[in-house]
Design a protein around this motif. Sequence first.
Motif, mmCIF file in Angstrom:
data_model
loop_
_atom_site.group_PDB
_atom_site.id
_atom_site.type_symbol
_atom_site.label_atom_id
_atom_site.label_comp_id
_atom_site.label_asym_id
_atom_site.label_seq_id
_atom_site.Cartn_x
_atom_site.Cartn_y
_atom_site.Cartn_z
ATOM 1 N N GLN A 80 0.829 -1.206 0.000
ATOM 2 C CA GLN A 80 0.000 0.000 0.000
ATOM 3 C C GLN A 80 0.870 1.265 0.000
ATOM 4 N N SER A 81 0.192 2.374 -0.301
ATOM 5 C CA SER A 81 0.868 3.658 -0.252
ATOM 6 C C SER A 81 1.500 3.866 1.139
ATOM 7 N N LYS A 82 2.717 4.339 1.163
ATOM 8 C CA LYS A 82 3.469 4.626 2.412
ATOM 9 C C LYS A 82 3.759 3.389 3.255
ATOM 10 N N ALA A 83 3.656 2.204 2.654
ATOM 11 C CA ALA A 83 3.901 0.966 3.413
ATOM 12 C C ALA A 83 5.308 0.963 4.010
ATOM 13 N N LEU A 84 5.428 0.264 5.126
ATOM 14 C CA LEU A 84 6.735 0.037 5.751
ATOM 15 C C LEU A 84 7.423 -1.105 4.994
ATOM 16 N N VAL A 85 8.713 -0.935 4.695
ATOM 17 C CA VAL A 85 9.476 -2.014 4.046
ATOM 18 C C VAL A 85 10.743 -2.257 4.864
ATOM 19 N N VAL A 86 11.042 -3.525 5.103
ATOM 20 C CA VAL A 86 12.236 -3.874 5.883
ATOM 21 C C VAL A 86 13.011 -4.973 5.155
ATOM 22 N N PHE A 87 14.304 -4.764 5.015
ATOM 23 C CA PHE A 87 15.206 -5.800 4.502
ATOM 24 C C PHE A 87 16.258 -6.070 5.578
ATOM 25 N N ILE A 88 16.594 -7.345 5.754
ATOM 26 C CA ILE A 88 17.788 -7.644 6.547
ATOM 27 C C ILE A 88 18.707 -8.525 5.692
ATOM 28 N N ASP A 89 19.996 -8.416 5.956
ATOM 29 C CA ASP A 89 20.918 -9.237 5.151
ATOM 30 C C ASP A 89 22.286 -9.310 5.822
ATOM 31 N N ASN A 90 23.183 -10.044 5.163
ATOM 32 C CA ASN A 90 24.509 -10.272 5.729
ATOM 33 C C ASN A 90 25.488 -9.153 5.416
ATOM 34 N N ARG A 91 26.369 -8.898 6.383
ATOM 35 C CA ARG A 91 27.585 -8.137 6.098
ATOM 36 C C ARG A 91 28.682 -9.155 5.817
ATOM 37 N N ARG A 92 29.683 -8.688 5.094
ATOM 38 C CA ARG A 92 30.810 -9.585 4.813
ATOM 39 C C ARG A 92 31.824 -9.455 5.940
ATOM 40 N N VAL A 93 32.081 -10.557 6.628
ATOM 41 C CA VAL A 93 32.965 -10.514 7.795
ATOM 42 C C VAL A 93 34.074 -11.548 7.606
ATOM 43 N N LYS A 94 35.304 -11.073 7.632
ATOM 44 C CA LYS A 94 36.463 -11.955 7.460
ATOM 45 C C LYS A 94 36.418 -13.102 8.462
ATOM 46 N N ARG A 95 36.779 -14.276 8.040
ATOM 47 C CA ARG A 95 36.837 -15.494 8.846
ATOM 48 C C ARG A 95 35.460 -15.988 9.295
ATOM 49 N N SER A 96 34.366 -15.284 8.896
ATOM 50 C CA SER A 96 33.036 -15.772 9.247
ATOM 51 C C SER A 96 32.231 -16.008 7.967
ATOM 52 N N SER A 97 32.302 -15.062 7.008
ATOM 53 C CA SER A 97 31.572 -15.231 5.745
ATOM 54 C C SER A 97 32.308 -16.223 4.847
ATOM 55 N N THR A 98 31.544 -16.926 3.993
ATOM 56 C CA THR A 98 32.151 -17.763 2.954
ATOM 57 C C THR A 98 32.936 -16.837 2.020
ATOM 58 N N PRO A 99 34.172 -17.217 1.654
ATOM 59 C CA PRO A 99 34.962 -16.316 0.799
ATOM 60 C C PRO A 99 34.295 -16.038 -0.553
ATOM 61 N N ILE A 100 34.616 -14.876 -1.120
ATOM 62 C CA ILE A 100 34.162 -14.523 -2.476
ATOM 63 C C ILE A 100 35.011 -15.320 -3.459
ATOM 64 N N SER A 101 34.338 -16.006 -4.399
ATOM 65 C CA SER A 101 35.099 -16.818 -5.360
ATOM 66 C C SER A 101 35.413 -16.044 -6.639
ATOM 67 N N ARG A 102 34.520 -15.097 -7.010
ATOM 68 C CA ARG A 102 34.795 -14.287 -8.204
ATOM 69 C C ARG A 102 33.847 -13.102 -8.241
ATOM 70 N N MET A 103 34.143 -12.172 -9.164
ATOM 71 C CA MET A 103 33.268 -11.015 -9.390
ATOM 72 C C MET A 103 32.975 -10.960 -10.888
ATOM 73 N N ASP A 104 31.708 -10.696 -11.288
ATOM 74 C CA ASP A 104 31.413 -10.616 -12.723
ATOM 75 C C ASP A 104 31.562 -9.181 -13.233
ATOM 76 N N VAL A 105 31.260 -8.962 -14.503
ATOM 77 C CA VAL A 105 31.513 -7.646 -15.104
ATOM 78 C C VAL A 105 30.636 -6.545 -14.498
ATOM 79 N N GLU A 106 29.461 -6.939 -13.956
ATOM 80 C CA GLU A 106 28.563 -5.953 -13.312
ATOM 81 C C GLU A 106 29.010 -5.589 -11.905
ATOM 82 N N GLY A 107 29.954 -6.386 -11.372
ATOM 83 C CA GLY A 107 30.388 -6.169 -9.989
ATOM 84 C C GLY A 107 29.679 -7.065 -8.992
#
Length: 220
Positions: free
Chosen positions: A139-166
């Motif tokens: 609806q108009s003016k609805a509340l929206v909430v997203f939660i997600d991960n931060r990248r944390v060394k030794r805790s997050s799975t390592p990044i294996s590659r980056m594509d052309v879009e980043g």
Amino acid sequence: MDKSIENDIKHYYADRAYEYNKTYLRPERQKDIKKLHRLLKILFIDQFVLEIACGTGYWTKTIASVSKFITAIDVNNEVLQIARNRGIPSNQAVFIQDDVYILKKIQDTFSAGFAGFWWSHISKSKLKQFIFSFHLKLQSKALVVFIDNRRVKRSSTPISRMDVEGNTYQIRKLEDGREYEILKNFPTKKEIRDTLGNEVKNLKIKFLKYFWIVSYNKLP
Ligand SMILES: C[S@@+](CC[C@H](N)C(=O)[O-])C[C@H]1O[C@@H](n2cnc3c(N)ncnc32)[C@H](O)[C@@H]1O
């Protein structure tokens, strides 16, 4: 998004359904997880919520405990079965099998929207369009909430590659040894702000140690 990237994400989470909840037991993340539960319980009081990509219903249960009603969708029946067995009363929540990119079974509009750990799986070039389509169900003016991960060394799975879009990718391994390459982005506060642009008001971005949470009201 490239159809094969979408399909890889879908199949990976279907195969991971029975081990998914272990991610919420990681000891170093408990303090942040408690904070997220607390914040969601404040934000969603008395709201009619649409949750997309709800998975095993881990956050659905928390939101259902304070909202008027939550409609939670996911594409994979494997995770929905677990969600439906959480014992959330049927007058508080319903779980529906649907695709977030289509949402053909969602005819209502809602006073609030929520997505946990979904933003990070959308390619950068598709994110604005995706959020626009999600907003159409709210609806108009609805509340929206997203939660997600931060990248944390030794805790997050390592990044294996980056594509052309980043977009960045990770190699995820299941307990039985099966491996999947999954798109997983870690936006900065600026990227989040730029993505949402002028389409929103009351924007709040909070970075915890392991997670981020964003809340805003959509415009109009
Ligand atoms: C990272 S999990 C998040 C689950 C849940 N929101 C949570 O935070 O615990 C991503 C979820 O997206 C679902 N998914 C993947 N592709 C989807 C699609 N096209 N439409 C709806 N759900 C999808 C998966 O089945 C999985 O449950």
